[in-house]
Scaffold this motif. Structure first.
Motif, PDB file in Angstrom:
ATOM      1  N   GLU A  71      15.852 -14.142   1.003  1.00  0.00           N
ATOM      2  CA  GLU A  71      17.037 -15.138   0.625  1.00  0.00           C
ATOM      3  C   GLU A  71      18.225 -14.408   0.321  1.00  0.00           C
ATOM      4  OE1 GLU A  71      17.418 -18.878  -2.464  1.00  0.00           O
ATOM      5  OE2 GLU A  71      15.295 -18.168  -1.547  1.00  0.00           O
ATOM      6  N   LEU A  72      18.011 -13.454  -0.634  1.00  0.00           N
ATOM      7  CA  LEU A  72      19.393 -12.623  -1.265  1.00  0.00           C
ATOM      8  C   LEU A  72      19.993 -11.969  -0.243  1.00  0.00           C
ATOM      9  CD1 LEU A  72      18.215 -11.730  -4.660  1.00  0.00           C
ATOM     10  CD2 LEU A  72      20.072 -13.602  -4.105  1.00  0.00           C
ATOM     11  N   VAL A  73      19.327 -11.449   0.605  1.00  0.00           N
ATOM     12  CA  VAL A  73      19.901 -10.526   1.817  1.00  0.00           C
ATOM     13  C   VAL A  73      20.468 -11.315   3.023  1.00  0.00           C
ATOM     14  CG1 VAL A  73      19.187  -8.901   3.625  1.00  0.00           C
ATOM     15  CG2 VAL A  73      18.308  -8.589   1.295  1.00  0.00           C
ATOM     16  N   LYS A  74      19.906 -12.569   3.190  1.00  0.00           N
ATOM     17  CA  LYS A  74      20.522 -13.498   4.037  1.00  0.00           C
ATOM     18  C   LYS A  74      21.737 -13.734   3.658  1.00  0.00           C
ATOM     19  CE  LYS A  74      18.463 -17.446   4.673  1.00  0.00           C
ATOM     20  NZ  LYS A  74      17.592 -18.480   4.668  1.00  0.00           N
ATOM     21  N   LYS A  75      21.959 -14.020   2.341  1.00  0.00           N
ATOM     22  CA  LYS A  75      23.280 -14.272   1.864  1.00  0.00           C
ATOM     23  C   LYS A  75      24.320 -13.044   1.980  1.00  0.00           C
ATOM     24  CE  LYS A  75      21.512 -18.061  -1.072  1.00  0.00           C
ATOM     25  NZ  LYS A  75      21.377 -18.439  -2.398  1.00  0.00           N
ATOM     26  N   MET A  76      23.952 -11.954   1.960  1.00  0.00           N
ATOM     27  CA  MET A  76      24.751 -10.799   1.695  1.00  0.00           C
ATOM     28  C   MET A  76      25.201 -10.265   3.389  1.00  0.00           C
ATOM     29  SD  MET A  76      22.988  -8.296  -0.483  1.00  0.00           S
ATOM     30  CE  MET A  76      21.911  -8.666  -1.830  1.00  0.00           C
ATOM     31  N   ILE A  77      24.363 -10.533   4.078  1.00  0.00           N
ATOM     32  CA  ILE A  77      24.742 -10.128   5.344  1.00  0.00           C
ATOM     33  C   ILE A  77      25.256 -11.089   6.305  1.00  0.00           C
ATOM     34  CG2 ILE A  77      23.761  -8.832   7.370  1.00  0.00           C
ATOM     35  CD1 ILE A  77      21.848  -7.501   5.833  1.00  0.00           C
ATOM     36  N   ASP A  78      26.244 -10.704   7.212  1.00  0.00           N
ATOM     37  CA  ASP A  78      26.759 -11.969   7.685  1.00  0.00           C
ATOM     38  C   ASP A  78      26.680 -11.563   9.082  1.00  0.00           C
ATOM     39  OD1 ASP A  78      28.619  -9.900   7.603  1.00  0.00           O
ATOM     40  OD2 ASP A  78      30.338 -11.098   7.332  1.00  0.00           O
ATOM     41  N   PHE A  79      26.248 -10.743   9.817  1.00  0.00           N
ATOM     42  CA  PHE A  79      25.793 -10.648  11.168  1.00  0.00           C
ATOM     43  C   PHE A  79      24.859 -11.508  11.666  1.00  0.00           C
ATOM     44  CE2 PHE A  79      24.547  -7.469  14.599  1.00  0.00           C
ATOM     45  CZ  PHE A  79      25.693  -7.535  15.255  1.00  0.00           C
ATOM     46  N   TYR A  80      25.198 -12.204  12.701  1.00  0.00           N
ATOM     47  CA  TYR A  80      24.414 -13.569  13.158  1.00  0.00           C
ATOM     48  C   TYR A  80      22.932 -13.091  13.484  1.00  0.00           C
ATOM     49  CZ  TYR A  80      22.981 -17.464  15.866  1.00  0.00           C
ATOM     50  OH  TYR A  80      22.053 -18.546  16.410  1.00  0.00           O
ATOM     51  N   PRO A  81      22.689 -12.106  14.269  1.00  0.00           N
ATOM     52  CA  PRO A  81      21.167 -11.616  14.816  1.00  0.00           C
ATOM     53  C   PRO A  81      20.573 -11.440  13.617  1.00  0.00           C
ATOM     54  CG  PRO A  81      22.852 -10.585  16.049  1.00  0.00           C
ATOM     55  CD  PRO A  81      23.676 -10.948  15.033  1.00  0.00           C
ATOM     56  N   LEU A  82      20.953 -10.672  12.553  1.00  0.00           N
ATOM     57  CA  LEU A  82      20.252 -10.402  11.385  1.00  0.00           C
ATOM     58  C   LEU A  82      20.050 -11.531  10.526  1.00  0.00           C
ATOM     59  CD1 LEU A  82      21.377  -6.995  10.244  1.00  0.00           C
ATOM     60  CD2 LEU A  82      19.225  -7.484  11.153  1.00  0.00           C
ATOM     61  N   GLN A  83      20.920 -12.429  10.236  1.00  0.00           N
ATOM     62  CA  GLN A  83      20.832 -13.837   9.611  1.00  0.00           C
ATOM     63  C   GLN A  83      19.797 -14.363  10.068  1.00  0.00           C
ATOM     64  OE1 GLN A  83      24.542 -15.722   9.150  1.00  0.00           O
ATOM     65  NE2 GLN A  83      24.637 -14.928   6.868  1.00  0.00           N
ATOM     66  N   LYS A  84      19.806 -14.679  11.346  1.00  0.00           N
ATOM     67  CA  LYS A  84      18.880 -15.623  12.073  1.00  0.00           C
ATOM     68  C   LYS A  84      17.529 -15.255  12.017  1.00  0.00           C
ATOM     69  CE  LYS A  84      18.872 -19.364  14.510  1.00  0.00           C
ATOM     70  NZ  LYS A  84      18.988 -20.568  13.813  1.00  0.00           N
ATOM     71  N   SER A  85      17.359 -13.652  12.363  1.00  0.00           N
ATOM     72  CA  SER A  85      15.898 -13.065  11.961  1.00  0.00           C
ATOM     73  C   SER A  85      15.639 -13.189  10.599  1.00  0.00           C
ATOM     74  CB  SER A  85      16.122 -11.709  12.678  1.00  0.00           C
ATOM     75  OG  SER A  85      16.750 -10.802  11.708  1.00  0.00           O
ATOM     76  N   ILE A  86      16.277 -12.960   9.658  1.00  0.00           N
ATOM     77  CA  ILE A  86      15.931 -12.941   8.077  1.00  0.00           C
ATOM     78  C   ILE A  86      15.501 -14.444   7.821  1.00  0.00           C
ATOM     79  CG2 ILE A  86      16.607 -13.039   5.742  1.00  0.00           C
ATOM     80  CD1 ILE A  86      18.517 -10.685   6.881  1.00  0.00           C
TER      81      ILE A  86
END
Length: 183
Positions: A71-86
């Motif tokens: 949940e925290l990493v999803k807020k830290m990373i703003d790259f769309y493919p990573l956010q969606k996969s997380i």
């Protein structure tokens, strides 16, 4: 005369891109376009994976529960493919799926990364593996940027030389023509 129009158009373009960054379709298309750029797309992917591994390595090393860490990493990373996969990985873990199985659904993660995460889950060493992966990805990014720099350096020297040559010709050509007229 047209400088004001150009400045206004550039400002409108910047404002349009800034508002579109919040749009999910624009972010998806932008990330697809970025990842398809030869050589640079792979470097950007590795850079974001290094950030992902750094964040997860720190959070799992601090004994943060995996769901909270994602949940925290999803807020830290703003790259769309990573956010969606997380977001999907977080949901899969909540429903009992292992981390490596959930990560294997997405092409953004390397096979090497998935297999190392599988081993790390079995021996309960996720923080160590994520830290090692971060180091490997950062080394890859450093190596690729040094290659780009070594390729661009001669090109920049040639371009600057051509620019200086054009300026010199533009300065001395009228002098030569003046000498022809006087003779």
């Amino acid at each position: 005369n047209n400088i004001l129009i150009i400045i206004v158009l550039l400002a409108l373009l910047v404002a349009l891109i800034h508002t579109l960054k919040k749009n999910e379709k624009f972010r998806r298309l932008q990330s697809i376009w970025i990842l398809r750029i030869p050589y640079i797309g792979e470097m950007i992917r590795k850079m974001y994976l290094a950030r992902f591994c750094l964040a997860l390595g720190l959070l799992t090393g601090a004994r943060t529960p995996l769901l909270n860490a994602f949940e925290l990493v999803k807020k830290m990373i703003d790259f769309y493919p990573l956010q969606k996969s997380i977001a999907i990985i977080e949901n899969d873990i909540m429903h009992g799926m292992s981390l490596h199985e959930s990560m294997s659904k997405f092409p953004i993660y390397d096979r090497r990364m998935i297999s190392l995460v599988k081993v790390a889950e079995e021996v309960n060493q996720l923080d160590a593996v994520f830290n090692r992966l971060k180091i490997q990805y950062m080394d890859d990014v450093d190596y690729q940027t040094s290659i780009i720099g070594s390729v661009l350096e001669p090109l920049m020297i040639i371009l600057i030389g051509l620019f200086v040559g054009v300026i010199l010709i533009a300065m001395y050509l009228p002098l030569f023509r003046l000498g022809e007229i006087l003779v």
